[in-house]
Design a protein around this motif. Structure first.
Motif, PDB file in Angstrom:
ATOM      1  N   ALA A  43       5.216 -26.408  74.477  1.00 42.05           N
ATOM      2  CA  ALA A  43       6.581 -26.765  74.055  1.00 42.05           C
ATOM      3  C   ALA A  43       7.579 -26.706  75.215  1.00 42.05           C
ATOM      4  O   ALA A  43       7.423 -25.931  76.156  1.00 42.05           O
ATOM      5  CB  ALA A  43       7.038 -25.824  72.945  1.00 42.05           C
ATOM      6  N   HIS A  44       8.591 -27.543  75.134  1.00 47.21           N
ATOM      7  CA  HIS A  44       9.716 -27.499  76.061  1.00 47.21           C
ATOM      8  C   HIS A  44      10.768 -26.587  75.432  1.00 47.21           C
ATOM      9  O   HIS A  44      11.282 -26.886  74.353  1.00 47.21           O
ATOM     10  CB  HIS A  44      10.261 -28.922  76.252  1.00 47.21           C
ATOM     11  CG  HIS A  44      11.415 -29.013  77.193  1.00 47.21           C
ATOM     12  ND1 HIS A  44      12.161 -30.163  77.333  1.00 47.21           N
ATOM     13  CD2 HIS A  44      11.958 -28.107  78.049  1.00 47.21           C
ATOM     14  CE1 HIS A  44      13.105 -29.954  78.233  1.00 47.21           C
ATOM     15  NE2 HIS A  44      13.011 -28.714  78.674  1.00 47.21           N
ATOM     16  N   VAL A  45      11.085 -25.483  76.108  1.00 46.60           N
ATOM     17  CA  VAL A  45      12.032 -24.507  75.559  1.00 46.60           C
ATOM     18  C   VAL A  45      13.415 -24.732  76.175  1.00 46.60           C
ATOM     19  O   VAL A  45      13.566 -24.714  77.400  1.00 46.60           O
ATOM     20  CB  VAL A  45      11.559 -23.059  75.821  1.00 46.60           C
ATOM     21  CG1 VAL A  45      12.518 -22.069  75.166  1.00 46.60           C
ATOM     22  CG2 VAL A  45      10.139 -22.862  75.314  1.00 46.60           C
ATOM     23  N   ILE A  46      14.391 -24.934  75.320  1.00 45.60           N
ATOM     24  CA  ILE A  46      15.756 -25.240  75.767  1.00 45.60           C
ATOM     25  C   ILE A  46      16.703 -24.144  75.274  1.00 45.60           C
ATOM     26  O   ILE A  46      16.760 -23.868  74.067  1.00 45.60           O
ATOM     27  CB  ILE A  46      16.221 -26.603  75.202  1.00 45.60           C
ATOM     28  CG1 ILE A  46      15.268 -27.716  75.654  1.00 45.60           C
ATOM     29  CG2 ILE A  46      17.648 -26.921  75.632  1.00 45.60           C
ATOM     30  CD1 ILE A  46      14.554 -28.399  74.533  1.00 45.60           C
ATOM     31  N   GLY A  47      17.415 -23.513  76.177  1.00 41.14           N
ATOM     32  CA  GLY A  47      18.413 -22.518  75.784  1.00 41.14           C
ATOM     33  C   GLY A  47      19.785 -23.173  75.715  1.00 41.14           C
ATOM     34  O   GLY A  47      20.155 -23.939  76.604  1.00 41.14           O
ATOM     35  N   VAL A  74      10.803 -30.120  66.117  1.00 37.37           N
ATOM     36  CA  VAL A  74      11.812 -29.237  66.720  1.00 37.37           C
ATOM     37  C   VAL A  74      11.813 -27.864  66.042  1.00 37.37           C
ATOM     38  O   VAL A  74      11.912 -27.766  64.814  1.00 37.37           O
ATOM     39  CB  VAL A  74      13.229 -29.854  66.586  1.00 37.37           C
ATOM     40  CG1 VAL A  74      14.270 -28.944  67.251  1.00 37.37           C
ATOM     41  CG2 VAL A  74      13.279 -31.255  67.199  1.00 37.37           C
ATOM     42  N   GLY A  75      11.704 -26.827  66.841  1.00 38.24           N
ATOM     43  CA  GLY A  75      11.872 -25.453  66.359  1.00 38.24           C
ATOM     44  C   GLY A  75      13.214 -24.935  66.863  1.00 38.24           C
ATOM     45  O   GLY A  75      13.618 -25.247  67.985  1.00 38.24           O
ATOM     46  N   ILE A  76      13.899 -24.178  66.037  1.00 32.00           N
ATOM     47  CA  ILE A  76      15.206 -23.628  66.424  1.00 32.00           C
ATOM     48  C   ILE A  76      15.207 -22.123  66.177  1.00 32.00           C
ATOM     49  O   ILE A  76      14.920 -21.670  65.069  1.00 32.00           O
ATOM     50  CB  ILE A  76      16.351 -24.281  65.624  1.00 32.00           C
ATOM     51  CG1 ILE A  76      16.391 -25.798  65.882  1.00 32.00           C
ATOM     52  CG2 ILE A  76      17.696 -23.647  65.984  1.00 32.00           C
ATOM     53  CD1 ILE A  76      17.339 -26.556  64.957  1.00 32.00           C
ATOM     54  N   VAL A  77      15.500 -21.362  67.234  1.00 34.72           N
ATOM     55  CA  VAL A  77      15.671 -19.912  67.104  1.00 34.72           C
ATOM     56  C   VAL A  77      17.143 -19.630  67.346  1.00 34.72           C
ATOM     57  O   VAL A  77      17.631 -19.786  68.468  1.00 34.72           O
ATOM     58  CB  VAL A  77      14.805 -19.144  68.127  1.00 34.72           C
ATOM     59  CG1 VAL A  77      15.049 -17.639  68.002  1.00 34.72           C
ATOM     60  CG2 VAL A  77      13.329 -19.464  67.940  1.00 34.72           C
ATOM     61  N   ALA A  78      17.860 -19.280  66.295  1.00 33.97           N
ATOM     62  CA  ALA A  78      19.297 -19.029  66.401  1.00 33.97           C
ATOM     63  C   ALA A  78      19.532 -17.524  66.375  1.00 33.97           C
ATOM     64  O   ALA A  78      19.282 -16.870  65.370  1.00 33.97           O
ATOM     65  CB  ALA A  78      20.026 -19.702  65.241  1.00 33.97           C
ATOM     66  N   ALA A 157      14.049 -19.673  78.551  1.00 29.54           N
ATOM     67  CA  ALA A 157      14.176 -21.139  78.479  1.00 29.54           C
ATOM     68  C   ALA A 157      13.822 -21.810  79.804  1.00 29.54           C
ATOM     69  O   ALA A 157      14.047 -21.256  80.882  1.00 29.54           O
ATOM     70  CB  ALA A 157      15.598 -21.517  78.088  1.00 29.54           C
ATOM     71  N   GLN A 158      13.262 -23.018  79.703  1.00 29.21           N
ATOM     72  CA  GLN A 158      12.980 -23.815  80.905  1.00 29.21           C
ATOM     73  C   GLN A 158      14.210 -24.627  81.307  1.00 29.21           C
ATOM     74  O   GLN A 158      14.415 -24.925  82.470  1.00 29.21           O
ATOM     75  CB  GLN A 158      11.805 -24.759  80.610  1.00 29.21           C
ATOM     76  CG  GLN A 158      10.513 -24.021  80.343  1.00 29.21           C
ATOM     77  CD  GLN A 158       9.551 -24.825  79.501  1.00 29.21           C
ATOM     78  OE1 GLN A 158       9.901 -25.832  78.901  1.00 29.21           O
ATOM     79  NE2 GLN A 158       8.305 -24.365  79.457  1.00 29.21           N
ATOM     80  N   THR A 159      14.996 -25.029  80.312  1.00 23.94           N
ATOM     81  CA  THR A 159      16.226 -25.777  80.561  1.00 23.94           C
ATOM     82  C   THR A 159      17.374 -25.052  79.861  1.00 23.94           C
ATOM     83  O   THR A 159      17.281 -24.780  78.662  1.00 23.94           O
ATOM     84  CB  THR A 159      16.112 -27.210  79.995  1.00 23.94           C
ATOM     85  OG1 THR A 159      15.004 -27.876  80.605  1.00 23.94           O
ATOM     86  CG2 THR A 159      17.390 -27.997  80.258  1.00 23.94           C
ATOM     87  N   VAL A 160      18.411 -24.720  80.616  1.00 19.64           N
ATOM     88  CA  VAL A 160      19.556 -23.998  80.040  1.00 19.64           C
ATOM     89  C   VAL A 160      20.768 -24.929  79.981  1.00 19.64           C
ATOM     90  O   VAL A 160      21.188 -25.476  81.007  1.00 19.64           O
ATOM     91  CB  VAL A 160      19.906 -22.740  80.856  1.00 19.64           C
ATOM     92  CG1 VAL A 160      21.153 -22.063  80.283  1.00 19.64           C
ATOM     93  CG2 VAL A 160      18.729 -21.760  80.857  1.00 19.64           C
ATOM     94  N   GLY A 183      23.109 -22.366  84.541  1.00 20.54           N
ATOM     95  CA  GLY A 183      23.145 -23.638  83.821  1.00 20.54           C
ATOM     96  C   GLY A 183      22.388 -24.737  84.549  1.00 20.54           C
ATOM     97  O   GLY A 183      22.571 -24.937  85.744  1.00 20.54           O
ATOM     98  N   ASP A 184      21.538 -25.437  83.827  1.00 14.06           N
ATOM     99  CA  ASP A 184      20.886 -26.633  84.361  1.00 14.06           C
ATOM    100  C   ASP A 184      21.677 -27.879  83.971  1.00 14.06           C
ATOM    101  O   ASP A 184      21.615 -28.895  84.657  1.00 14.06           O
ATOM    102  CB  ASP A 184      19.456 -26.736  83.814  1.00 14.06           C
ATOM    103  CG  ASP A 184      18.610 -25.556  84.228  1.00 14.06           C
ATOM    104  OD1 ASP A 184      18.505 -25.311  85.447  1.00 14.06           O
ATOM    105  OD2 ASP A 184      18.067 -24.852  83.351  1.00 14.06           O
ATOM    106  N   ILE A 185      22.388 -27.785  82.849  1.00 11.44           N
ATOM    107  CA  ILE A 185      23.230 -28.881  82.369  1.00 11.44           C
ATOM    108  C   ILE A 185      24.489 -28.250  81.767  1.00 11.44           C
ATOM    109  O   ILE A 185      24.397 -27.288  81.002  1.00 11.44           O
ATOM    110  CB  ILE A 185      22.492 -29.710  81.293  1.00 11.44           C
ATOM    111  CG1 ILE A 185      21.246 -30.365  81.890  1.00 11.44           C
ATOM    112  CG2 ILE A 185      23.428 -30.767  80.686  1.00 11.44           C
ATOM    113  CD1 ILE A 185      20.323 -30.987  80.853  1.00 11.44           C
ATOM    114  N   PHE A 186      25.649 -28.793  82.134  1.00 12.66           N
ATOM    115  CA  PHE A 186      26.904 -28.301  81.557  1.00 12.66           C
ATOM    116  C   PHE A 186      27.461 -29.348  80.604  1.00 12.66           C
ATOM    117  O   PHE A 186      27.461 -30.545  80.915  1.00 12.66           O
ATOM    118  CB  PHE A 186      27.911 -27.981  82.666  1.00 12.66           C
ATOM    119  CG  PHE A 186      27.512 -26.785  83.472  1.00 12.66           C
ATOM    120  CD1 PHE A 186      27.934 -25.520  83.109  1.00 12.66           C
ATOM    121  CD2 PHE A 186      26.665 -26.919  84.564  1.00 12.66           C
ATOM    122  CE1 PHE A 186      27.521 -24.407  83.807  1.00 12.66           C
ATOM    123  CE2 PHE A 186      26.254 -25.813  85.285  1.00 12.66           C
ATOM    124  CZ  PHE A 186      26.677 -24.553  84.900  1.00 12.66           C
TER     125      PHE A 186
END
Length: 315
Positions: A43-47, A74-78, A157-160, A183-186
């Motif tokens: 999985a690709h983990v996105i924070g 899509v999995g979501i951990v909130a 996360a791999q992408t924040v 941050g990888d993306i703002f």
């Protein structure tokens, strides 16, 4: 059939049960997780992190819908803030994302941070492992909206994605020392509000001053999550970031660093529990009273606990 096997076969109820065991600290979960760890890593983990009120949940809701439209699961951990008194969470994200909850390609789990600093619950890493094994293509982790303390999201996360909103220039100043570096993306969400241009200029200056030693220059995007404006471009950029990590060969190295941090954190947590158990919970509380009443220094208290553990275990 064990829980791990049921999760790997796509059993959502087994996944929910296993995450509950993880949150409760049940030892039986460790056996199941060991099996799932060997099967995972796909999985690709996105924070997604940012201040309270930045619109993170609405943004995630839109992102999930776009990925579902592209055939991705899509999995979501909130992670919700926990009460300092009861340890309970508001679990509000589950309410906000009800529209997604009936989609069989989406799995949503709200978790209490249970006082864990850094905006991410201690159990989050293992919950991600479960959703990865369940077959989710994307796993999104929404942190507690707590500003600078949220840097712990980079450990999972791999992408924040860092979310800010216009008109909070002082907040950007306040968080720059921590959160801007991860941050990888703002994303400037609520970009239809007055002040979006100013917020973008401030972000650009701060990112420029901070330098960029990585293979990826963090882009600044604008979204209006309420209407969905700009969210498709954000999803594209998240995909692009992962491809860049793969292309530059840094994905595996980043995973090793992440695993190192996770193992060290687990080691500290378990070693502390073991040492306190060896010292005796009542003796430990008496030691804490001595520190509070300034009869001994905290360093001396730590030395006493360590010496007792070393003597008993002959380390």
């Amino acid at each position: 059939m064990g829980l791990a096997e049921r999760v790997a076969s796509g059993d959502r109820r087994a996944a929910a049960r296993l995450i509950s065991l993880i949150e409760d600290g049940d030892e039986s979960a460790c056996i199941e997780l060991a099996e799932l760890h060997r099967r995972g890593g796909r999985a690709h983990v996105i924070g997604v992190t940012g201040s309270p009120g930045a619109g993170k949940s609405t943004l995630i809701h839109r992102m999930a819908k776009i990925w579902r439209g592209r055939g991705r699961t899509v999995g979501i951990v909130a992670v919700d803030p926990s009460s300092p008194f009861s340890g309970g969470a508001l679990l509000g994200d589950r309410i906000r994302m009800q529209e997604l909850s009936t989609d069989p390609g989406v799995f949503i789990r709200s978790m209490s941070s249970r006082g864990c600093p850094g905006g991410v619950a201690r159990a989050s890493s293992d919950a991600i492992r479960v959703l990865d094994a369940l077959g989710m293509d994307k796993v999104i982790v929404e942190t507690v909206g707590a500003g600078q303390s949220e840097v712990a999201v980079m450990d999972v996360a791999q992408t924040v994605v860092v979310v800010v909103v216009p008109g909070l220039g002082d907040d950007i100043q306040a968080i720059k020392a921590g959160i801007l570096e991860i941050g990888d993306i703002f994303v400037i969400n609520k970009a239809d509000r007055e002040g979006a241009d100013q917020t973008q200029r401030e972000l650009e200056v701060m990112l420029e001053l901070g330098g960029n030693q990585r293979c990826w220059r963090p882009p600044i995007l604008r979204t209006v999550a309420r209407t969905g404006e700009g969210v498709s471009e954000l999803v594209d950029k998240i995909e692009e970031h992962r491809e860049a990590l793969k292309r530059e060969g840094v994905l595996e190295e980043a995973e090793r660093r992440r695993c190192r941090r996770e193992v060290l954190e687990l080691l500290k947590h378990k070693a502390a529990l073991s040492l306190i158990s060896e010292y005796g919970p009542e003796n430990f509380e008496a030691l804490i009273r001595d520190v509070a009443e300034r009869r001994i220094h905290p360093h001396e208290a730590v030395e006493r606990v360590l010496k007792r553990g070393i003597r008993k275990n002959r380390w």
